[in-house]
Each structure stands twice: as structure tokens, then as C-alpha cells.
Design a protein around this motif. Structure first.
Motif, mmCIF file in Angstrom:
data_model
loop_
_atom_site.group_PDB
_atom_site.id
_atom_site.type_symbol
_atom_site.label_atom_id
_atom_site.label_comp_id
_atom_site.label_asym_id
_atom_site.label_seq_id
_atom_site.Cartn_x
_atom_site.Cartn_y
_atom_site.Cartn_z
ATOM 1 N N PRO A 50 0.820 -1.221 0.000
ATOM 2 C CA PRO A 50 0.000 0.000 0.000
ATOM 3 C C PRO A 50 0.849 1.264 0.000
ATOM 4 C CG PRO A 50 0.073 -0.960 2.214
ATOM 5 C CD PRO A 50 0.972 -1.798 1.352
ATOM 6 N N ILE A 70 12.374 0.838 2.144
ATOM 7 C CA ILE A 70 12.663 0.199 3.433
ATOM 8 C C ILE A 70 12.804 -1.316 3.302
ATOM 9 C CG2 ILE A 70 11.638 1.981 4.920
ATOM 10 C CD1 ILE A 70 9.335 -0.068 5.322
ATOM 11 N N THR A 74 9.882 -1.834 -2.116
ATOM 12 C CA THR A 74 10.143 -0.401 -2.323
ATOM 13 C C THR A 74 11.504 -0.207 -2.993
ATOM 14 O OG1 THR A 74 10.672 -0.336 0.050
ATOM 15 C CG2 THR A 74 8.567 0.612 -0.620
#
Ligand SMILES: Cc1cc2nc3c(=O)[nH]c(=O)nc-3n(C[C@H](O)[C@H](O)[C@H](O)COP(=O)(O)OP(=O)(O)OC[C@H]3O[C@@H](n4cnc5c(N)ncnc54)[C@H](O)[C@@H]3O)c2cc1C
Ligand code: FES
Length: 283
Positions: A50, A70, A74
Motif C-alpha cells: 500500500p 525500506i 520499495t
């Protein structure tokens, strides 16, 4: 059946680990409201993650995503360039922020959470509120979207942990100063869980209502699995359909913070594998 693909039309690196993407997604852009998010999957073997819709333009058919690297997904997303595509983009998801004229509002964003407060700042300003915005980050480099937030704020306060920009200290100290100075009608805080927990404590000390946006681990994002369950005022709620925004005073913070850590080992292993594969691939 031809599946729609979502083209990256602009890519900006904001800091060492933060990126700002503009993506062609006309149907989502038409419907997106402040407080809502999307779930994306980069490719067929990817997981669903999300991300908040930081801005949307119905006329241009684009949405803006601001994210921090992170973990594996990502990191993979950050590797994509302008002209490349994201396979799945679902949204807008979640309940929108209740935008209306409250009077004077105080909006606090921490770290990459600043991306999530920007549409709320903009929405509340356009609804006629006097908007006081506090942006907090570890160092000056990590204070993102300051110019955009400034444009829609009557007052913008920046705090950094090391004092490299604005006031040296935590967002809660800046909150205290504003609340002591003038009456505030409603507040929001979005950022790391621990920051939202302490902002809630600060606001409650002054009987100031506060909303937070919870970011639990999500899978489908449509209310089908309960992966995102949180305890709100003693009741189980699903953050993806009942939230992500809730009243800060009703959140069971200790349970929320401990549930966020449940896949840490798997996430670390997944990122290590991805980084190893990247090294082999890049020679
Ligand atoms: C509604 C919602 C909106 C969000 N909006 C944004 C946004 O606009 N920008 C942004 O950068 N991030 C946002 N997040 C967080 C984002 O989804 C996670 O950073 C992402 O899923 C991490 O995936 P990964 O594979 O890179 O890392 P993983 O390997 O899955 O996780 C790496 C590390 O991050 C922690 N982590 C895992 N999931 C989350 C999470 N959901 N939130 C915080 N930490 C997590 C883990 O504990 C682990 O230590 C949002 C989350 C939610 C639920
Ligand atoms: S992510 Fe599955 S119910 Fe919310």
C-alpha cells in the motif's frame, strides 16, 4: 484480455531513500480523495504494497506516490524509470478524510508521513480552514514536500532532530507551543507509529481531538483477509476499509506497534536475497 499497465511519467529522488513518482492512472485519479491509498504490484512475482495517494490530477489523469525504500518491494520500485510500467494498481482504497471547515486545524507529518498529510493539508485549506502545519524529520534532507505544504498552510513549522532545519526537537514540542498559543479545533498526525502515539498523548493532554492514519501490513486492501486488523476502542477494525484514519485516542498502540514487527525476519531475508541478486545482475 489486455491488462491495463500504469506508466511512470515522472521520477524524482527526494533524498537518499525517498522517491516521488507521477503515474498515469486516469480512473484512480478521477476518484481519489485525501486520506486514500492504492495497492500496487510491480510485476507478476511481486507482493502487493500500500502507498498513499499524495496528490492526484483528474485532468492530467495522474497520481503521485511518494515512498521510502525500506524493504525489497520499495527498493525494486525505486529502480523503475520514466516510461516503465507498474503491472497492478488498485484504488482509490480506504475511507477518505472528513474534509470540512473545522476552524483552525493543526496537521503534523513525520518523515515519509509528510506525503500522506499533504493532500489533507490541501483539502482542509481549500475547505476554508486556518491550517497550521508541522513537518518533522531526522535531518533537513528528509523534510519533503515543504514547498507544497507551505502553499496550502497559513503557518508552516519545521522541526528536525538534529536542528539542521527549523526548530531543533520533536514535532510534539512544536505541537505544545502551538496549542498553548491559540485555540485549535481539530488535529491530524501521520508518520511513524511511535510519533503518532506521542502526538495523540500531547493532543489529549489539551482535550484536542486528533486523527491518525494507521499503516499496518496489508494484503488485499479490500477487507477480505483481516491482515490489517487493528483494535479501535476495544473493537476489531480493518484499517483498509474502516480506516486508515482513526481517532488517535481509540487506537490500541501497544498491540499495533507489536503487530507491525511480525514479519521482520522474512522481510530482512527477502531484501538480502534481492540485494544479492542485484549485485550478481550488475556484475
Ligand atoms: C495505508 C498505507 C499507506 C502507506 N503509504 C505509504 C506512503 O505513502 N509512502 C511510504 O513510503 N510508505 C507508505 N506505507 C508503508 C509501505 O506500505 C511500506 O513501506 C511497504 O509495504 C514496505 O514494503 P517493502 O517490501 O519495501 O518492505 P518490507 O520488507 O515489507 O518491510 C521492511 C521493513 O518495513 C516495515 N514495514 C513493513 N510494512 C510496513 C508498513 N505498512 N508500514 C511501515 N513499515 C512497514 C517492516 O517491519 C520491516 O522492518 C503505507 C502503508 C499503509 C498501510
Ligand atoms: S488488507 Fe486484507 S482486510 Fe485489510
Amino acid at each position: 484480455m489486455v491488462r491495463p499497465m500504469y506508466k511512470i511519467t515522472k521520477r524524482t529522488q527526494l533524498s537518499q531513500n525517498e522517491y516521488d513518482f507521477l503515474i498515469e492512472a486516469p480512473r484512480i485519479a478521477t476518484k481519489a480523495q485525501p486520506g486514500q491509498f492504492i495497492i500496487l504490484r510491480i510485476n507478476d512475482s511481486g507482493e502487493r504494497i500500500p502507498l498513499t495517494i499524495a496528490e492526484s490530477s483528474a485532468t492530467k489523469g495522474t497520481i503521485r506516490l511518494v515512498f521510502q525504500v525500506i524493504g525489497k518491494t520499495t527498493a525494486e520500485l525505486a529502480q523503475l524509470n520514466v516510461g516503465e510500467f507498474i503491472l497492478d494498481l488498485t484504488g482509490p482504497l480506504g475511507m477518505p478524510t472528513e474534509i470540512k471547515d473545522y476552524g483552525t486545524v493543526l496537521i503534523v507529518g513525520g518523515g515519509v508521513g509528510i506525503a500522506a498529510i499533504f493532500p489533507i493539508v490541501k483539502g482542509l485549506k481549500n475547505a476554508g480552514n486556518r491550517v497550521i502545519t508541522i513537518l518533522g524529520a531526522k535531518t533537513a534532507e528528509l523534510v519533503i514536500l515543504a514547498k507544497e505544504c507551505q502553499e496550502y498552510s497559513d503557518e508552516l513549522i519545521i522541526t528536525t532532530d538534529d536542528g539542521s532545519l527549523g526548530m531543533k526537537g520533536l514535532v510534539t514540542e512544536a505541537m505544545e507551543q502551538v496549542i498553548a498559543r491559540e485555540p485549535i479545533n481539530y488535529s491530524w498526525a501521520i508518520g511513524p507509529s511511535i510519533m503518532m502515539k506521542f502526538c495523540t498523548e500531547t493532543a489529549s493532554n489539551y482535550d484536542l481531538p486528533i486523527n491518525v492514519s494507521l499503516n499496518p501490513i496489508m494484503i488485499d486492501g479490500t477487507g477480505m483477509c483481516g491482515g490489517c486488523r487493528v483494535t479501535i476502542d476495544g473493537n476489531i477494525k480493518f484499517a483498509c476499509v474502516d480506516g486508515p484514519e482513526f481517532k488517535g485516542t481509540q487506537v490500541n498502540w501497544d498491540e499495533f506497534i507489536s503487530r507491525m514487527k511480525q514479519y521482520t525476519d522474512e522481510e530482512d531475508a527477502c531484501l538480502a536475497d534481492y540485494q544479492k541478486a542485484q549485485v550478481i545482475h550488475n556484475g
